[in-house]
Design a protein around this motif. Structure first.
Motif, mmCIF file in Angstrom:
data_model
loop_
_atom_site.group_PDB
_atom_site.id
_atom_site.type_symbol
_atom_site.label_atom_id
_atom_site.label_comp_id
_atom_site.label_asym_id
_atom_site.label_seq_id
_atom_site.Cartn_x
_atom_site.Cartn_y
_atom_site.Cartn_z
ATOM 1 N N GLY A 175 17.533 -6.153 -70.161
ATOM 2 C CA GLY A 175 17.284 -4.777 -69.743
ATOM 3 C C GLY A 175 17.307 -3.807 -70.910
ATOM 4 N N SER A 176 18.260 -3.985 -71.807
ATOM 5 C CA SER A 176 18.326 -3.124 -72.989
ATOM 6 C C SER A 176 17.103 -3.327 -73.883
ATOM 7 N N GLU A 177 16.660 -4.576 -73.997
ATOM 8 C CA GLU A 177 15.461 -4.853 -74.805
ATOM 9 C C GLU A 177 14.242 -4.157 -74.213
ATOM 10 N N ARG A 178 14.089 -4.248 -72.908
ATOM 11 C CA ARG A 178 12.926 -3.619 -72.276
ATOM 12 C C ARG A 178 13.033 -2.102 -72.315
ATOM 13 N N ALA A 179 14.245 -1.569 -72.264
ATOM 14 C CA ALA A 179 14.413 -0.124 -72.423
ATOM 15 C C ALA A 179 13.986 0.305 -73.828
ATOM 16 N N ALA A 180 14.357 -0.496 -74.830
ATOM 17 C CA ALA A 180 13.942 -0.185 -76.203
ATOM 18 C C ALA A 180 12.429 -0.280 -76.351
ATOM 19 N N ARG A 181 11.816 -1.245 -75.662
ATOM 20 C CA ARG A 181 10.356 -1.366 -75.707
ATOM 21 C C ARG A 181 9.693 -0.136 -75.062
ATOM 22 N N ALA A 182 10.270 0.312 -73.952
ATOM 23 C CA ALA A 182 9.736 1.509 -73.296
ATOM 24 C C ALA A 182 9.944 2.747 -74.172
ATOM 25 N N ASP A 183 11.077 2.814 -74.872
ATOM 26 C CA ASP A 183 11.303 3.928 -75.798
ATOM 27 C C ASP A 183 10.241 3.950 -76.896
ATOM 28 N N ALA A 184 9.892 2.774 -77.403
ATOM 29 C CA ALA A 184 8.849 2.703 -78.426
ATOM 30 C C ALA A 184 7.514 3.173 -77.863
ATOM 31 N N ALA A 185 7.212 2.791 -76.621
ATOM 32 C CA ALA A 185 5.978 3.245 -75.987
ATOM 33 C C ALA A 185 5.998 4.753 -75.772
ATOM 34 N N ALA A 186 7.155 5.299 -75.385
ATOM 35 C CA ALA A 186 7.266 6.752 -75.204
ATOM 36 C C ALA A 186 7.045 7.486 -76.521
ATOM 37 N N ALA A 187 7.580 6.933 -77.600
ATOM 38 C CA ALA A 187 7.368 7.550 -78.910
ATOM 39 C C ALA A 187 5.893 7.515 -79.295
ATOM 40 N N ARG A 188 5.212 6.423 -78.954
ATOM 41 C CA ARG A 188 3.778 6.312 -79.241
ATOM 42 C C ARG A 188 2.984 7.345 -78.450
ATOM 43 N N VAL A 189 3.310 7.492 -77.164
ATOM 44 C CA VAL A 189 2.621 8.481 -76.324
ATOM 45 C C VAL A 189 2.835 9.883 -76.876
ATOM 46 N N LEU A 190 4.081 10.203 -77.200
ATOM 47 C CA LEU A 190 4.395 11.539 -77.698
ATOM 48 C C LEU A 190 3.679 11.820 -79.014
ATOM 49 N N LEU A 191 3.625 10.812 -79.891
ATOM 50 C CA LEU A 191 2.963 11.000 -81.176
ATOM 51 C C LEU A 191 1.474 11.269 -80.978
ATOM 52 N N ALA A 192 0.802 10.467 -80.131
ATOM 53 C CA ALA A 192 -0.631 10.660 -79.897
ATOM 54 C C ALA A 192 -0.911 12.037 -79.303
ATOM 55 N N VAL A 193 -0.084 12.450 -78.346
ATOM 56 C CA VAL A 193 -0.284 13.769 -77.728
ATOM 57 C C VAL A 193 -0.042 14.886 -78.744
ATOM 58 N N ASN A 194 0.961 14.744 -79.598
ATOM 59 C CA ASN A 194 1.240 15.779 -80.595
ATOM 60 C C ASN A 194 0.106 15.900 -81.608
ATOM 61 N N VAL A 195 -0.498 14.776 -81.992
ATOM 62 C CA VAL A 195 -1.650 14.858 -82.902
ATOM 63 C C VAL A 195 -2.801 15.587 -82.210
ATOM 64 N N ALA A 196 -3.037 15.241 -80.934
ATOM 65 C CA ALA A 196 -4.112 15.916 -80.189
ATOM 66 C C ALA A 196 -3.823 17.410 -80.023
ATOM 67 N N ARG A 197 -2.575 17.751 -79.749
ATOM 68 C CA ARG A 197 -2.228 19.176 -79.619
ATOM 69 C C ARG A 197 -2.366 19.889 -80.963
ATOM 70 N N GLY A 198 -2.013 19.205 -82.063
ATOM 71 C CA GLY A 198 -2.237 19.791 -83.379
ATOM 72 C C GLY A 198 -3.707 20.026 -83.647
ATOM 73 N N TRP A 199 -4.547 19.083 -83.177
ATOM 74 C CA TRP A 199 -5.996 19.244 -83.311
ATOM 75 C C TRP A 199 -6.471 20.472 -82.536
ATOM 76 N N VAL A 200 -5.937 20.655 -81.320
ATOM 77 C CA VAL A 200 -6.296 21.837 -80.520
ATOM 78 C C VAL A 200 -5.871 23.114 -81.242
ATOM 79 N N GLN A 201 -4.664 23.121 -81.800
ATOM 80 C CA GLN A 201 -4.188 24.291 -82.519
ATOM 81 C C GLN A 201 -5.072 24.589 -83.732
ATOM 82 N N LEU A 202 -5.456 23.524 -84.448
ATOM 83 C CA LEU A 202 -6.345 23.714 -85.599
ATOM 84 C C LEU A 202 -7.697 24.237 -85.145
ATOM 85 N N SER A 203 -8.237 23.689 -84.067
ATOM 86 C CA SER A 203 -9.517 24.174 -83.545
ATOM 87 C C SER A 203 -9.426 25.650 -83.159
#
Length: 491
Positions: A175-203
């Motif tokens: 369970g702890s391993e899968r929670a860590a895997r989900a945390d990594a996925a959450a970090a990936r989602v947040l990073l992709a969205v932040n880059v896209a939001r930065g792109w919107v801000q730049l635009s």
């Protein structure tokens, strides 16, 4: 007859010893059962009290209320340059590498817990030179002598998981391993969205700068026109000063827009692990991003799509298994041990006949009086479970309200964009009329300046509303899980 008697004299003690061993084991096991039933150390009265929330009671709809977000959602909704930046950020982000390191650590713990379920076999070779004490337990000729001691032996052990403690530890680690895997996925989602939001801000900054430069050109033309009219005696210096002030004001705003553009580029470069000046030539437009589909209501399947909720759920499962493992510590632990090898005094005798030795037997351990350590540990694990459940509940509540907010914002911003387009068209029409009246001598330049100020404000508002609409879209992507697919339940 003499040989028979001698044989009986050798056999009888061994049989008696074996009988005593069996009898001792039976008595020990019986005593263990009695002491367990007596409950000298028992987990009675220690339970978890927290319960998971009902998502539907909080306003979540059926599971088919929305189409899942694709894992690479930016490919279908973003410009190729933005998609490349997101891919680069995902590949080189230190925050993602940190999350992956934590996942590797959790995986190692799970592997260790899985290994504890199987038997263990160790080999050992011990060689030493020793002087035996003359006053010790060894009689002559060993007493006072110096001898070599040699042992070559295999030791095996296996813990029988009769009460499920090892199994519970393994499930908790998974369970702890899968929670860590989900945390990594959450970090990936947040990073992709932040880059896209930065792109919107730049635009937004790029288009704001374009609007201001267009307004600056118009005001410079107006300034030249007024200067000509002042030379012809049609206007006064008052109009000329007003026009000059307006020009300087817009120039200041252009400089501010340039600063915002530079900072937005630097922010995207940092997310993509690039040098600060790597994106100095990048000037995207707001139209480079396409909107995502908006669900009609909050989907209940959101609970499986969001990585943060999945991580919280896995932590609840891990904490539940931790409680089971802590409870199992109140019951006996049963180990089977065995050894086989060679032992001799004198290295030259180690491999001779008669040096072999072996042994096997069970070992039972039961806590009887431990001053409350096991109960304290169980209370702590139960409190951890309550905390994990409440953290899950908080994640569910926040997620449902987050999606509801983004859905509402998306719809309202769409309406704002339509209304803003109408307001901009009206302001530009009024500005054209004021300019024509001024050139015909039917209005003062102050009227033109006021109309132009309104147009400038409406143009900037139009850029802000379009950028806001895309920013809300990115927040909606994050709220809907950002492409996280989840994992099957632990078994």
């Amino acid at each position: 007859m003499l040989r028979c008697d001698r044989f009986q004299s050798l056999k009888t003690p061994r049989v008696a010893a074996a009988a005593r061993t069996v009898s001792t084991f039976v008595l020990a096991f019986a005593a263990t059962v009695v002491l367990t039933l007596a409950g000298c150390a028992n987990p009675a009265g220690i339970v978890s009290t927290a319960t998971p929330v009902d998502a539907e009671a909080l306003g979540a709809a059926g599971p088919d209320a929305a189409t899942p977000i694709a894992p690479d959602w930016w490919v279908g909704h973003a410009a190729p340059q933005l998609a490349s930046l997101i891919d680069r950020a995902v590949a080189g982000s230190p925050s993602l590498r940190l999350a992956e390191a934590r996942l590797a650590r959790a995986s190692a713990v799970a592997a260790g817990a899985r290994a504890s379920e199987g038997p263990r076999l160790d080999g050992a070779v011990d060689l030493s030179r020793q002087r035996f004490s003359e006053n010790g337990i060894y009689p002559p000729p060993l007493a006072g002598s110096i001898r070599e001691l040699g042992t070559a032996q295999l030791n095996g052990s296996w813990e029988i998981d009769a009460f499920g403690r090892n199994r519970a530890v393994l499930v908790a680690a998974i369970g702890s391993e899968r929670a860590a895997r989900a945390d990594a996925a959450a970090a990936r989602v947040l990073l992709a969205v932040n880059v896209a939001r930065g792109w919107v801000q730049l635009s937004r900054s790029v288009e704001q700068k374009a609007v201001l430069e267009r307004s600056l050109a118009q005001r410079e033309q107006q300034f030249d026109l007024i200067r000509q009219r002042v030379g012809a005696g049609l206007d006064t210096n008052a109009e000329l000063r007003q026009s000059e002030t307006a020009v300087r004001e817009v120039r200041t705003q252009v400089t501010v827009a340039e600063e915002q553009t530079a900072l937005a580029r630097h922010a995207i470069a940092a997310l993509a692990a690039l040098p600060p000046d790597a994106l100095d030539s990048m000037a995207p437009r707001i139209s480079s991003l396409r909107p995502v589909a908006v669900p009609p209501q909050v989907p209940a399947s959101l609970l499986a799509r969001r990585a943060d909720i999945a991580a919280a759920r896995w932590r609840v499962e891990a904490a539940t298994s931790d409680v089971a493992a802590a409870r199992a510590q109140f019951y006996p632990s049963i180990n089977l041990t065995a050894f086989v090898g060679l032992n001799a005094i004198g290295f030259d005798r180690l491999l001779r006949g008669g040096s072999e030795q072996w042994g096997a037997g069970p070992a039972i351990r039961l806590p009887i009086l431990d001053a409350g350590r096991l109960r304290a540990n169980l209370r702590g694990r139960s409190a951890d479970l309550d905390a994990a459940v409440q953290n899950y509940n908080s994640s569910v509540v926040d997620a449902i309200h987050d999606v509801a907010d983004q859905i509402a914002s998306t719809r309202l911003v769409d309406r704002q964009q339509r209304e803003q387009a109408d307001a901009l068209a009206s302001a530009e029409a009024a500005y054209d009329v004021a300019t024509q009246r001024y050139r015909a001598g039917l209005a003062t330049y102050l009227t033109v300046l006021n109309a132009e100020t309104i147009v400038l404000a409406q143009r900037r508002n139009d850029v802000d509303v379009r950028a806001r609409r895309l920013d809300v879209q990115m927040l909606l992507v994050r709220a809907l899980g950002g492409g996280y697919a989840g994992e099957p339940s632990a078994t």
